[in-house]
Design a protein around this motif. Structure first.
Motif, PDB file in Angstrom:
ATOM      1  N   ILE A  34      -5.810  14.209  32.878  1.00 31.56           N
ATOM      2  CA  ILE A  34      -6.617  14.897  31.874  1.00 31.56           C
ATOM      3  C   ILE A  34      -5.821  16.020  31.228  1.00 31.56           C
ATOM      4  N   VAL A  35      -5.050  16.745  32.040  1.00 33.96           N
ATOM      5  CA  VAL A  35      -4.264  17.868  31.509  1.00 33.96           C
ATOM      6  C   VAL A  35      -2.899  17.428  30.997  1.00 33.96           C
ATOM      7  N   SER A  36      -2.462  16.222  31.376  1.00 37.95           N
ATOM      8  CA  SER A  36      -1.168  15.699  30.907  1.00 37.95           C
ATOM      9  C   SER A  36      -1.357  14.301  30.323  1.00 37.95           C
ATOM     10  N   PRO A  37      -2.004  14.195  29.168  1.00 38.56           N
ATOM     11  CA  PRO A  37      -2.274  12.861  28.598  1.00 38.56           C
ATOM     12  C   PRO A  37      -1.019  12.115  28.195  1.00 38.56           C
ATOM     13  N   HIS A  38       0.091  12.833  27.991  1.00 40.13           N
ATOM     14  CA  HIS A  38       1.339  12.189  27.588  1.00 40.13           C
ATOM     15  C   HIS A  38       2.248  11.890  28.792  1.00 40.13           C
ATOM     16  N   GLY A  39       1.749  12.145  30.005  1.00 41.75           N
ATOM     17  CA  GLY A  39       2.520  11.844  31.196  1.00 41.75           C
ATOM     18  C   GLY A  39       3.409  12.992  31.627  1.00 41.75           C
ATOM     19  N   GLN A  40       4.059  12.815  32.763  1.00 34.47           N
ATOM     20  CA  GLN A  40       4.973  13.816  33.283  1.00 34.47           C
ATOM     21  C   GLN A  40       6.096  13.139  34.051  1.00 34.47           C
ATOM     22  N   SER A  41       7.217  13.844  34.168  1.00 39.91           N
ATOM     23  CA  SER A  41       8.400  13.284  34.820  1.00 39.91           C
ATOM     24  C   SER A  41       8.339  13.497  36.327  1.00 39.91           C
ATOM     25  N   ASP A  42       8.761  12.478  37.069  1.00 41.78           N
ATOM     26  CA  ASP A  42       8.785  12.591  38.530  1.00 41.78           C
ATOM     27  C   ASP A  42       9.860  13.548  39.024  1.00 41.78           C
ATOM     28  N   ILE A  43      10.860  13.841  38.182  1.00 40.24           N
ATOM     29  CA  ILE A  43      11.959  14.685  38.662  1.00 40.24           C
ATOM     30  C   ILE A  43      11.737  16.162  38.346  1.00 40.24           C
ATOM     31  N   LYS A  44      10.558  16.483  37.767  1.00 40.95           N
ATOM     32  CA  LYS A  44      10.293  17.879  37.419  1.00 40.95           C
ATOM     33  C   LYS A  44      10.406  18.777  38.653  1.00 40.95           C
ATOM     34  N   ASP A  45       9.766  18.396  39.754  1.00 44.99           N
ATOM     35  CA  ASP A  45       9.792  19.205  40.973  1.00 44.99           C
ATOM     36  C   ASP A  45      11.067  18.994  41.778  1.00 44.99           C
ATOM     37  N   LEU A  46      11.819  17.940  41.461  1.00 44.01           N
ATOM     38  CA  LEU A  46      13.040  17.652  42.212  1.00 44.01           C
ATOM     39  C   LEU A  46      14.256  18.408  41.673  1.00 44.01           C
ATOM     40  N   LYS A  47      14.223  18.752  40.390  1.00 50.14           N
ATOM     41  CA  LYS A  47      15.395  19.365  39.753  1.00 50.14           C
ATOM     42  C   LYS A  47      15.834  20.669  40.414  1.00 50.14           C
ATOM     43  N   PRO A  48      14.937  21.649  40.655  1.00 46.58           N
ATOM     44  CA  PRO A  48      15.408  22.882  41.302  1.00 46.58           C
ATOM     45  C   PRO A  48      15.947  22.654  42.707  1.00 46.58           C
ATOM     46  N   LEU A  49      15.356  21.690  43.425  1.00 42.89           N
ATOM     47  CA  LEU A  49      15.847  21.379  44.772  1.00 42.89           C
ATOM     48  C   LEU A  49      17.243  20.768  44.705  1.00 42.89           C
ATOM     49  N   GLN A  50      17.433  19.807  43.784  1.00 44.60           N
ATOM     50  CA  GLN A  50      18.741  19.159  43.626  1.00 44.60           C
ATOM     51  C   GLN A  50      19.791  20.162  43.174  1.00 44.60           C
ATOM     52  N   ASP A  51      19.435  21.044  42.254  1.00 49.19           N
ATOM     53  CA  ASP A  51      20.377  22.040  41.756  1.00 49.19           C
ATOM     54  C   ASP A  51      20.807  22.982  42.874  1.00 49.19           C
ATOM     55  N   SER A  52      19.838  23.450  43.660  1.00 52.88           N
ATOM     56  CA  SER A  52      20.157  24.332  44.785  1.00 52.88           C
ATOM     57  C   SER A  52      21.001  23.605  45.819  1.00 52.88           C
ATOM     58  N   TYR A  53      20.692  22.319  46.061  1.00 47.16           N
ATOM     59  CA  TYR A  53      21.452  21.524  47.031  1.00 47.16           C
ATOM     60  C   TYR A  53      22.921  21.428  46.605  1.00 47.16           C
TER      61      TYR A  53
END
Length: 500
Positions: free
Chosen positions: A244-263
């Motif tokens: 409902i709040v994201s009718p155009h969808g969202q990326s699965d890597i949104k929450d993964l990016k900061p973790l990957q960058d820190s890693y």
């Protein structure tokens, strides 16, 4: 501004969204292959970063891409094994006809490599938020199915139903002009829209094809506008995790990016620490500059040192070894492990080490519960569109005679479409077969049902008849053998009576 952006008439918000999707895609790919080009275009950096060049050493950049294999694992679990399509008739007498239609549609999908391409499209949508499926149907020509990424299309939805398209626009380049100067290139803009023309009360789909030259993108050099003959737009936009709040969808890597960058950065820091601290250093005290510079640092090398001049005579040249004491290895390893575990948890994927400790097959299924639930949520976005596409295939084939052997009895069939998902859980298939066999033995499931669900033979009725025929032959043979035994016993009795 690119030619596609111009022809698609994208707003500033849509341009920013596509630029972010582009950055996410390169981040998913991992380390950049061309750092020089990435300096001018930061989107190309991916998981790499620009380091300062005024340091006494070159800092490490160790890129260990965890996102790409995780996204790929999720895609393989979702579409690695294609789902089973079932056409269930509303009237039982149409059962055989429906099965024939299902097999024919399945052959159409295989000809377009639909499930293989859907696997790739799902992986792309997981990163760039959405993709578009398009059906192409022309009279006397086979059905073709195509997937398009976010940069190829724009669309408008019904304000009362975000899953219903009012208009879909696609931009493609004439491949024969791809290597020419931009001013000589030919581009096409295809616009599918719903309208009721010629005093027709029912809405039908129309296609407007505009041809542009690269030198003038404002005025088309040719326009064609005609009815497609279809009852709906042959395009389906699938948004990843639409809400409902994201009718155009969202990326699965949104929450993964900061973790990957820190890693990556902590791993690089760890590598630098090893470089500086894993080797000891030779320290020379109170020796003259010339003798220090003449020293040869090598095993068993002799150092001829001269003490620095000192009026009081207190300075004496000394050589000592300073060994490193590397104490932060375990905390760093724990931190990297926490980051990696968090990435697995974000996608609901079982960690490899946890899979090695499961005591039974049922425990394996339990370990996949979270991933199965996650994929079921994604199927809410994908399944209605795939079912709609299957129905439009049947409609188009009936109207356009796309295949000579098409049976028009299928055109007016009433049926429901079911997609049985095939998640690759190792024990799942064997458990289902064993339980189904027990149900057959207990006479609560028919032989025909078991053969239909677990046989690889498309013609399960023929398979069932073969089983019945074999059982009949076996029973007849056993009956003959039993009767022969009785006859032998009777003959023995008669012979014994005669001897008395």
């Amino acid at each position: 501004m690119t030619i596609k952006e111009t022809l698609l008439k994208l707003s500033d918000k849509e341009k920013k969204e596509r630029e972010k999707a582009r950055k996410d895609f390169f981040f998913y790919l991992g380390e950049t292959e061309n750092k020089e080009a990435a300096i001018a275009d930061n989107a190309l950096l991916g998981q790499s970063w620009i380091t300062l060049d005024d340091l006494d050493y070159v800092p490490s950049q160790v890129i260990d891409n965890k996102i790409k294999p995780l996204i790929n694992k999720q895609a393989r679990f979702m579409f690695g094994k294609e789902p089973d399509i079932l056409f269930k008739p509303l009237d039982n007498k149409d059962k055989e006809v429906c099965e024939e239609l299902r097999q024919y549609v399945d052959a159409i999908l295989n000809a377009s490599k639909f499930w293989s391409n859907t696997f790739k499209a799902f992986r792309l949508a997981s990163v760039t938020k959405r993709v578009m499926l398009r059906l192409e149907a022309n009279p006397g020509q086979p059905i073709r199915l195509y997937w398009h990424d976010i940069n190829d299309f724009s669309y408008e939805v019904d304000p009362n139903d975000i899953t219903k398209l009012n208009k879909a626009t696609l931009v493609r380049q004439d491949t024969s002009t791809a290597n020419k100067e931009q001013s000589e290139q030919i581009w096409y803009r295809y616009t599918y829209y719903m309208a009721n023309k010629d005093d027709n009360e029912e809405l039908s789909c129309y296609l407007k094809v505009e041809t542009y030259k690269g030198s003038s993108l404002d005025i088309p050099i040719n326009i064609e506008d005609k009815a497609t003959g279809l009852s709906k737009i042959p395009c389906w936009v699938i948004a990843n995790e639409q809400s409902i709040v994201s009718p155009h969808g969202q990326s699965d890597i949104k929450d993964l990016k900061p973790l990957q960058d820190s890693y990556n950065r902590r791993l690089s820091d760890f590598n630098d620490s090893l470089r500086f601290l894993m080797f000891g250093q030779t320290a020379i005290i109170d020796a003259t500059k010339d003798t220090v510079n003449a020293c040869n640092i090598a095993p068993n090398a002799l150092m001829a040192l001269k003490s620095m001049e000192d009026t009081e005579g207190n300075k004496q040249a000394k050589v000592q070894r300073v060994e490193s004491n590397f104490t932060n290895a375990e905390p760093v390893k724990m931190y990297l492990k926490l980051l990696e575990d968090s990435m697995y948890e974000k996608l609901g994927i079982p960690k490899p080490e946890s899979m090695q400790q499961v005591p039974s097959a049922k425990s394996i299924k339990y370990m996949y519960t979270e991933l199965v639930a996650r994929c079921e949520e994604k199927w809410h976005d994908w399944e209605p569109n795939i079912r709609s596409m299957l129905r439009l295939i049947v409609e188009a084939c009936g109207k356009f005679n796309c295949y000579e052997d098409w049976n028009h009895e299928w055109d007016n069939l009433l049926y429901s479409i079911v997609l049985n998902k095939n998640y690759p859980i190792p024990e799942d298939e064997e458990d289902k077969k064993r339980l189904a066999m027990e149900e057959v033995v207990a006479n609560v499931r028919s032989h025909r049902s078991y053969i239909k669900d677990f046989s690889d033979d498309e013609d399960y009725e023929k398979h069932f008849n073969e089983v019945i025929e074999d059982i009949t032959i076996i029973n007849a043979a056993e009956q003959d053998q039993f009767q022969q035994g009785i006859d032998d016993e009777l003959d023995k009795g008669d012979n014994t009576g005669g001897d008395s």
